[in-house]
Design an enzyme around this catalytic site. Structure first.
Site, short mmCIF file in Angstrom:
data_model
loop_
_atom_site.label_atom_id
_atom_site.label_comp_id
_atom_site.label_asym_id
_atom_site.label_seq_id
_atom_site.Cartn_x
_atom_site.Cartn_y
_atom_site.Cartn_z
CE LYS A 172 -4.49 -0.20 1.77
NZ LYS A 172 -5.37 -1.06 0.95
C1 LIG Z 1 -6.52 -1.65 0.54
C2 LIG Z 1 -6.85 -2.16 -0.83
C3 LIG Z 1 -7.66 -3.29 -1.05
C4 LIG Z 1 -8.39 -3.97 0.07
O1 LIG Z 1 -7.52 -4.53 1.01
P1 LIG Z 1 -8.04 -4.88 2.46
O2 LIG Z 1 -6.84 -5.47 3.10
O3 LIG Z 1 -9.12 -5.86 2.31
O4 LIG Z 1 -8.50 -3.62 3.08
C5 LIG Z 1 -7.79 -3.75 -2.34
N1 LIG Z 1 -7.21 -3.14 -3.37
C6 LIG Z 1 -6.44 -2.05 -3.22
C7 LIG Z 1 -5.83 -1.40 -4.40
C8 LIG Z 1 -6.26 -1.53 -1.94
O5 LIG Z 1 -5.52 -0.45 -1.77
#
Ligand SMILES: *Cc1c(COP(=O)(O)O)cnc(C)c1O
Length: 319
Positions: A172
């Site tokens: 992320k």
């Molecule tokens: C955060 C995110 C998700 C979902 O992830 P979780 O861990 O379920 O919150 C999916 N795709 C992207 C691009 C993200 O940034």
């Protein structure tokens, strides 16, 4: 036209209220949690973040899958070679402290680490260690109540999800979200609720911040990781659905496979489990929120709200 009203920026019209923010180890009021305009991350997207939720349970507020989110936070830091001046245990404690100090019973929690204002050369590493903050705010259903009731309308974005040798899509990383933001703006300008991004080969990747599932003949298909973020909600939903008796298969899927599905839904910490009723102006199944989807959503909501003792290990109670 669909517009986002709940996510106005702090600098915009100050609608966002995060109360006390954990800022490099200190709890400070939102107004005091400030950074320089020469912050490296502001110029080059050199930040990493997480998104968690705390839910109200019969035993008070509980954070869902705290360990996994903190672990991914540190993995994102590793990808970017950020040093974090705090241990995972300190971050776990700080996340709980933000919920406690603000007196939230339920909230969305955003840990962020970024490269500060020591150099504006593109190489961020002279700025190590990174700075860290954790903010939390009360945030309802990400795509709106109506999307949950009626199903969200999606369009396939003209922006593709970046290949694995272009951006680190499993981390992320702030800069990755230029891709997500472009796709989401495009979808909303077109009157849709959310964008579906394809990978560079044209296979289904994910939403701008959600992983994708579909159902056909009672079998649940999880779109495989490929270039996508490995969502913690996706992992939770696979486990919960198997326990409900669903056969779950991880597959590479095409957009027309989604058109032909009985049901499609999106998952993520922010979006939780949101049904999809239309994709590219084609009704999915009956064009309503799907039955299996809503059953899985209800089971997920029970788990996060501490109503299913089988999943107690996924909850960290904020005492
Ligand atoms: C955060 C995110 C998700 C979902 O992830 P979780 O861990 O379920 O919150 C999916 N795709 C992207 C691009 C993200 O940034």
């Amino acid at each position: 036209m669909a517009t986002e009203t709940k996510t106005k920026s702090v600098g915009g019209d100050s609608k966002m209220k995060a109360g006390l923010i954990w800022f490099n180890g200190q709890m400070v009021p939102q107004e005091e949690a400030k950074v320089s305009v020469l912050t490296h991350a502001l110029h080059y997207g050199t930040s990493i973040f997480e998104g968690l939720r705390a839910y109200n349970t019969p035993q008070g507020p509980a954070i869902f899958r705290l360990q996994e989110h903190t672990e991914r936070f540190f993995h994102s830091a590793k990808v970017m070679m950020f040093e974090l001046p705090f241990s995972p245990e300190q971050i776990n404690q700080a996340i709980q402290e933000v919920v406690r100090a603000n007196g939230y019973t339920s909230c969305y929690i955003r840990p962020l680490a970024w490269m500060g204002a020591h150099t504006l050369g593109v190489n961020p590493l002279p700025n190590n260690p990174a700075e860290v903050m954790i903010a939390a705010w009360e945030w309802g259903t990400y795509l709106g109540e109506e999307a949950v009731r009626k199903g969200a309308r999606l369009i396939t974005s003209s922006w593709a999800r970046f290949p694995a040798n272009v951006m680190p899509g499993k981390a992320k990383v702030g800069g990755n979200y230029v891709n997500s933001a472009l796709a989401r703006v495009e979808a909303q300008q077109a009157g849709a609720d959310e964008a579906l991004l394809l990978d560079k080969e044209g296979f289904v990747a994910e939403g701008s911040g959600e992983n994708i599932f579909f159902i056909r003949h009672g079998v649940l298909y999880a779109v495989e990781h490929s270039v996508n973020l490995m969502g913690i909600t996706r992992d939770s939903v696979i486990t919960i659905a198997r326990d409900l008796g669903y056969e779950v298969r991880e597959v590479r899927a095409t957009r027309d496979q989604l058109y032909m599905a009985d049901e499609v839904f999106m998952v993520g910490t922010a979006a939780e489990v949101t049904p999809v009723s239309y994709l590219d102006h084609r009704a999915i199944g009956t064009g309503k929120a799907g039955e299996h989807t809503m059953k899985i959503r209800a089971a997920y909501m029970d788990v996060v709200h501490g109503k299913n003792p089988k999943y107690a290990a996924w909850l960290t109670y904020v005492k």
